[in-house]
Design an enzyme around this catalytic site. Structure first.
Site, PDB file in Angstrom:
ATOM      1  N   ARG A  63       0.333  -2.063  -5.713  1.00  0.00           N
ATOM      2  CA  ARG A  63       1.077  -1.773  -4.193  1.00  0.00           C
ATOM      3  C   ARG A  63       1.528  -2.697  -4.364  1.00  0.00           C
ATOM      4  NH1 ARG A  63       1.460  -2.776   0.910  1.00  0.00           N
ATOM      5  NH2 ARG A  63       0.197  -0.824   2.584  1.00  0.00           N
ATOM      6  N   CYS A  64       2.857  -3.712  -4.423  1.00  0.00           N
ATOM      7  CA  CYS A  64       3.649  -4.574  -4.610  1.00  0.00           C
ATOM      8  C   CYS A  64       4.584  -3.458  -5.195  1.00  0.00           C
ATOM      9  CB  CYS A  64       4.040  -5.688  -4.930  1.00  0.00           C
ATOM     10  SG  CYS A  64       3.035  -7.008  -4.192  1.00  0.00           S
TER      11      CYS A  64
END
Length: 410
Positions: free
Chosen positions: A399-400
């Site tokens: 996600r990052c």
């Protein structure tokens, strides 16, 4: 697909922004790690190979992948007159204040780098040694070691989630908490102003010159009308209030509620999405350590004499808050590490809770988190594992490393 459209966390991902790790990682040294927000130095060649697997996994599942460096290059190619302005902004924000150094560095960059190579060089940084004989410029230059960095690298750029957040059809363009990351938002500023896919199409609900810090890892779009934002090590309450006011003021914005999650301020829990992500219509991964101390505040439009906001603390348990926000009967909170505190701490450190949902029930994860991944598979989720021996050294997961630009509605 032009513009931005992100009204949820789990709708089928159609378009995503990435940055392939580059030579900026080669300018990491042990004595600068803490300042540049790294715990270790990734092996670039392997990190790139792992990142390519990540990008290919997304493409194989119907996602259009665009790269930060490519979009910025396209802006400068379409509007070459912007190059001087961009380099001036980049040098100013890189700490180059004297006119002679600005002129010298601009000449150096323009004479040696063009197109994508120029953009990538601004990400990489510049050392004193590569500039040749400049020792006569100042006392500082005379005493500086030859490997001294004149302009620092931006090694955190492959975490494209943080510099801005897609919310509805607009963005929050952030003021990053640590000075070393603030220049990262410069690329998005130019892309949203000038790139033909975004120019004039993307309202800003926060901007990089605002006073309070906010970062994208703390922003989760739960539904068309509700966004969650973490009060964290890197996102301040002032930043959340300012973002909420701007979202509520815009008649085109559908956001009418901001849930502020107060999480512990520490390196391991740097952002909300390091401890908490949505993975299906009624499921979330969560680090068990935040279940006890978590406090949630609700921000909604309020009277002008109260700053345009109404704020209240929600005393209901987390699962009920999330179920109500999503419009489902109940949600399941799946514990990272299965609730085993040692496994949870280890796998959360390696981003076991930081998943990228690319369709309801279909998630991209780091393969190294064996216990959490097995639990997710046993729950019936489609788990797409990617290698992460080097990428994970930057303390950020799938996600990052991704910024959704277009998702399907639910």
């Amino acid at each position: 697909m032009k513009g931005i459209c992100v009204h949820n966390e789990i709708g089928s991902l159609k378009k995503v922004l990435l940055h392939r790790p580059g030579r900026e990682l080669l300018n990491l040294t042990p004595d600068r790690l803490q300042e540049l927000l790294f715990d270790d130095i990734p092996f670039l060649r392997v990190a790139q190979r792992e990142h390519d697997v990540f990008a290919d996994t997304l493409r194989q599942n119907g996602v259009e992948v665009v790269y930060l460096e490519d979009l910025m290059t396209q802006v400068l190619e379409k509007y070459p007159e912007l190059t001087e302005r961009f380099l001036h902004h980049w040098l100013q924000e890189g700490g180059i204040r004297t006119q002679r150094w600005q002129d010298r560095l601009t000449d150096y960059l323009r004479s040696r780098y063009q197109g994508k190579a120029l953009v990538e060089k601004t990400m990489e940084g510049i050392t004193l040694a590569e500039m040749g004989n400049v020792k006569a410029y100042s006392l500082q230059d005379m005493i500086a070691p030859s490997d001294d960095l004149i302009v620092d690298p931006m090694p955190n750029l492959y975490f494209t989630r943080d510099p801005f957040a897609s919310v509805g059809k607009g963005v929050l363009l952030h003021r990053m908490h640590y000075p070393t990351r603030r220049r990262e938002t410069l690329y998005a500023d130019y892309i949203f102003r000038y790139h033909p896919d975004f120019a004039g199409l993307v309202p800003r609900y926060y901007d990089r010159d605002m006073h309070a810090s906010i970062e994208g890892g703390d922003v989760l779009v739960l539904s068309e009308d509700t966004v969650a934002i973490g009060i964290s090590q890197r996102t301040s309450p002032d930043g959340i209030e300012a973002a909420a006011r701007n979202l509520f003021r815009d008649p085109e914005s559908k956001i009418r509620r901001v849930l502020a999650f107060d999480i512990p301020r520490c390196r391991a829990f740097m952002h909300l999405d390091t401890v908490f992500t949505q993975i299906d219509r009624d499921k979330f991964t969560i680090h068990p350590a935040i279940l006890g101390p978590l406090t949630v505040y609700e921000l909604t439009p309020g009277p002008a004499d109260k700053g345009g906001l109404s704020i209240r603390q929600i005393d209901t348990e987390l699962a009920s808050i999330l179920a109500e926000a999503l419009g489902v009967d109940k949600v399941e909170l799946i514990l990272c590490g299965g609730g085993d505190l040692i496994a949870a701490a280890r796998e959360q450190w390696n981003d076991g809770s930081n998943t990228l949902c690319i369709a309801p029930g279909k998630i991209v994860v780091y393969e190294r988190n064996d216990i959490t991944n097995k639990i997710l598979k046993d729950k019936g989720l489609q788990v797409l594992e990617i290698p992460s021996a080097e990428l994970s050294r930057g303390r950020g997961g799938p996600r990052c490393m991704s910024m959704p630009l277009v998702r399907d509605e639910l």
